[in-house]
Design a protein around this motif. Structure first.
Motif, PDB file in Angstrom:
ATOM      1  N   ALA A  43     -18.907  57.056  37.484  1.00 46.29           N
ATOM      2  CA  ALA A  43     -19.586  58.361  37.572  1.00 46.29           C
ATOM      3  C   ALA A  43     -19.937  58.892  36.186  1.00 46.29           C
ATOM      4  O   ALA A  43     -21.025  59.444  35.973  1.00 46.29           O
ATOM      5  CB  ALA A  43     -18.713  59.358  38.331  1.00 46.29           C
ATOM      6  N   THR A  44     -19.034  58.703  35.227  1.00 42.41           N
ATOM      7  CA  THR A  44     -19.292  59.136  33.851  1.00 42.41           C
ATOM      8  C   THR A  44     -20.473  58.363  33.270  1.00 42.41           C
ATOM      9  O   THR A  44     -21.377  58.939  32.665  1.00 42.41           O
ATOM     10  CB  THR A  44     -18.036  58.932  32.976  1.00 42.41           C
ATOM     11  OG1 THR A  44     -16.977  59.723  33.525  1.00 42.41           O
ATOM     12  CG2 THR A  44     -18.277  59.304  31.534  1.00 42.41           C
ATOM     13  N   TRP A  45     -20.452  57.063  33.453  1.00 41.49           N
ATOM     14  CA  TRP A  45     -21.542  56.215  32.967  1.00 41.49           C
ATOM     15  C   TRP A  45     -22.857  56.616  33.641  1.00 41.49           C
ATOM     16  O   TRP A  45     -23.895  56.747  32.996  1.00 41.49           O
ATOM     17  CB  TRP A  45     -21.217  54.747  33.235  1.00 41.49           C
ATOM     18  CG  TRP A  45     -22.333  53.820  32.876  1.00 41.49           C
ATOM     19  CD1 TRP A  45     -22.573  53.235  31.662  1.00 41.49           C
ATOM     20  CD2 TRP A  45     -23.410  53.415  33.733  1.00 41.49           C
ATOM     21  NE1 TRP A  45     -23.724  52.483  31.719  1.00 41.49           N
ATOM     22  CE2 TRP A  45     -24.244  52.577  32.985  1.00 41.49           C
ATOM     23  CE3 TRP A  45     -23.733  53.672  35.058  1.00 41.49           C
ATOM     24  CZ2 TRP A  45     -25.388  51.999  33.513  1.00 41.49           C
ATOM     25  CZ3 TRP A  45     -24.876  53.095  35.588  1.00 41.49           C
ATOM     26  CH2 TRP A  45     -25.690  52.267  34.817  1.00 41.49           C
ATOM     27  N   ALA A 100     -26.342  50.424  27.023  1.00 41.73           N
ATOM     28  CA  ALA A 100     -25.432  50.148  25.901  1.00 41.73           C
ATOM     29  C   ALA A 100     -24.885  51.439  25.306  1.00 41.73           C
ATOM     30  O   ALA A 100     -23.684  51.537  25.005  1.00 41.73           O
ATOM     31  CB  ALA A 100     -26.152  49.329  24.834  1.00 41.73           C
ATOM     32  N   GLU A 101     -25.749  52.438  25.141  1.00 40.71           N
ATOM     33  CA  GLU A 101     -25.299  53.719  24.583  1.00 40.71           C
ATOM     34  C   GLU A 101     -24.310  54.408  25.520  1.00 40.71           C
ATOM     35  O   GLU A 101     -23.292  54.949  25.065  1.00 40.71           O
ATOM     36  CB  GLU A 101     -26.500  54.622  24.302  1.00 40.71           C
ATOM     37  CG  GLU A 101     -27.332  54.148  23.132  1.00 40.71           C
ATOM     38  CD  GLU A 101     -28.641  54.917  22.960  1.00 40.71           C
ATOM     39  OE1 GLU A 101     -29.020  55.715  23.868  1.00 40.71           O
ATOM     40  OE2 GLU A 101     -29.313  54.705  21.925  1.00 40.71           O
ATOM     41  N   CYS A 102     -24.582  54.374  26.816  1.00 40.11           N
ATOM     42  CA  CYS A 102     -23.682  55.015  27.782  1.00 40.11           C
ATOM     43  C   CYS A 102     -22.356  54.265  27.896  1.00 40.11           C
ATOM     44  O   CYS A 102     -21.296  54.880  28.032  1.00 40.11           O
ATOM     45  CB  CYS A 102     -24.360  55.129  29.145  1.00 40.11           C
ATOM     46  SG  CYS A 102     -25.714  56.339  29.154  1.00 40.11           S
ATOM     47  N   GLU A 103     -22.418  52.943  27.828  1.00 38.95           N
ATOM     48  CA  GLU A 103     -21.170  52.167  27.850  1.00 38.95           C
ATOM     49  C   GLU A 103     -20.338  52.482  26.613  1.00 38.95           C
ATOM     50  O   GLU A 103     -19.125  52.664  26.693  1.00 38.95           O
ATOM     51  CB  GLU A 103     -21.462  50.668  27.957  1.00 38.95           C
ATOM     52  CG  GLU A 103     -21.838  50.252  29.355  1.00 38.95           C
ATOM     53  CD  GLU A 103     -21.533  48.805  29.658  1.00 38.95           C
ATOM     54  OE1 GLU A 103     -20.563  48.258  29.092  1.00 38.95           O
ATOM     55  OE2 GLU A 103     -22.247  48.226  30.484  1.00 38.95           O
ATOM     56  N   ASP A 104     -20.997  52.543  25.458  1.00 45.38           N
ATOM     57  CA  ASP A 104     -20.278  52.837  24.214  1.00 45.38           C
ATOM     58  C   ASP A 104     -19.686  54.243  24.251  1.00 45.38           C
ATOM     59  O   ASP A 104     -18.509  54.434  23.922  1.00 45.38           O
ATOM     60  CB  ASP A 104     -21.225  52.679  23.022  1.00 45.38           C
ATOM     61  CG  ASP A 104     -20.509  52.849  21.701  1.00 45.38           C
ATOM     62  OD1 ASP A 104     -19.507  52.142  21.474  1.00 45.38           O
ATOM     63  OD2 ASP A 104     -20.953  53.705  20.903  1.00 45.38           O
ATOM     64  N   ARG A 105     -20.467  55.210  24.656  1.00 49.40           N
ATOM     65  CA  ARG A 105     -20.029  56.607  24.692  1.00 49.40           C
ATOM     66  C   ARG A 105     -18.819  56.793  25.625  1.00 49.40           C
ATOM     67  O   ARG A 105     -17.905  57.548  25.318  1.00 49.40           O
ATOM     68  CB  ARG A 105     -21.162  57.509  25.156  1.00 49.40           C
ATOM     69  CG  ARG A 105     -20.779  58.989  25.166  1.00 49.40           C
ATOM     70  CD  ARG A 105     -21.879  59.873  25.695  1.00 49.40           C
ATOM     71  NE  ARG A 105     -23.111  59.715  24.913  1.00 49.40           N
ATOM     72  CZ  ARG A 105     -24.288  60.162  25.298  1.00 49.40           C
ATOM     73  NH1 ARG A 105     -24.420  60.800  26.439  1.00 49.40           N
ATOM     74  NH2 ARG A 105     -25.347  59.987  24.538  1.00 49.40           N
TER      75      ARG A 105
END
Length: 177
Positions: free
Chosen positions: A83-85, A123-128
């Motif tokens: 959900a966060t991703w 990639a940005e959402c996974e990293d964040r």
């Protein structure tokens, strides 16, 4: 190959029809079926000692990781992580993507520029979110639990594979006439 040659090849490899099959109920209640005829079954019997041992080995080795991943996917912590991703992806203009796998499917089907945009956002959402290490930790917990739960079956599988490998080595080291 002609159609007739393909048919004969398939019969030699896998046996003829469904008349001579071995069915076996697995520990999870599922039923596995395999032809008792053909080269593949002959090789399985030669290496594993029986089709039943080969089927049990293959089914457990194939299904245990799938079961562990399914249980991890149903865990509330995984749902929260997804959900966060997903919220991050929505903020980046990619709504209706509940999991990273969905973004990858969408990117694979999209034109190159759009695929790159999706990949960068992913990639940005996974990293964040710290997605990868959190998912790995959660899935590892379920893999460990599955290995513990099925410990007797895994031990038997390991022994079955050890014996099959010994048979294979012996067969491969024996000169053919």
């Amino acid at each position: 190959m002609s159609e007739e040659d393909r048919r004969r090849w398939g019969t030699a490899l896998n046996g003829q029809g469904v008349a001579n099959h071995v069915n076996m109920r697995m520990s999870d209640g599922s039923v596995v079926s395999v032809s008792a005829d053909g080269c593949v079954s002959e090789a399985r019997r030669t290496l594993y000692g029986s089709l039943e041992d080969a089927m049990t080995s293959t089914a457990l080795a194939g299904n245990l990781p799938i079961e562990a991943k399914q249980r991890a996917a149903a865990d509330p912590a995984m749902k929260a992580l997804n959900a966060t991703w997903s919220a991050c992806m929505k903020d980046k203009g990619h709504p209706n993507l509940p999991r990273p796998e969905d973004a990858r499917v969408l990117a694979a089907e999209a034109p190159r520029d759009e695929a790159l945009t999706i990949a960068v956002a992913d990639a940005e959402c996974e990293d964040r979110s710290g997605y990868a290490p959190k998912r790995t930790t959660l899935e590892d917990r379920y893999f460990t639990a599955a290995l513990t739960f099925y410990e007797p079956e895994v031990a038997a599988l390991t022994e079955t594979h050890r014996k099959a490998l010994a048979r294979a080595k012996k067969l491969l080291s024996t000169p053919t006439p």
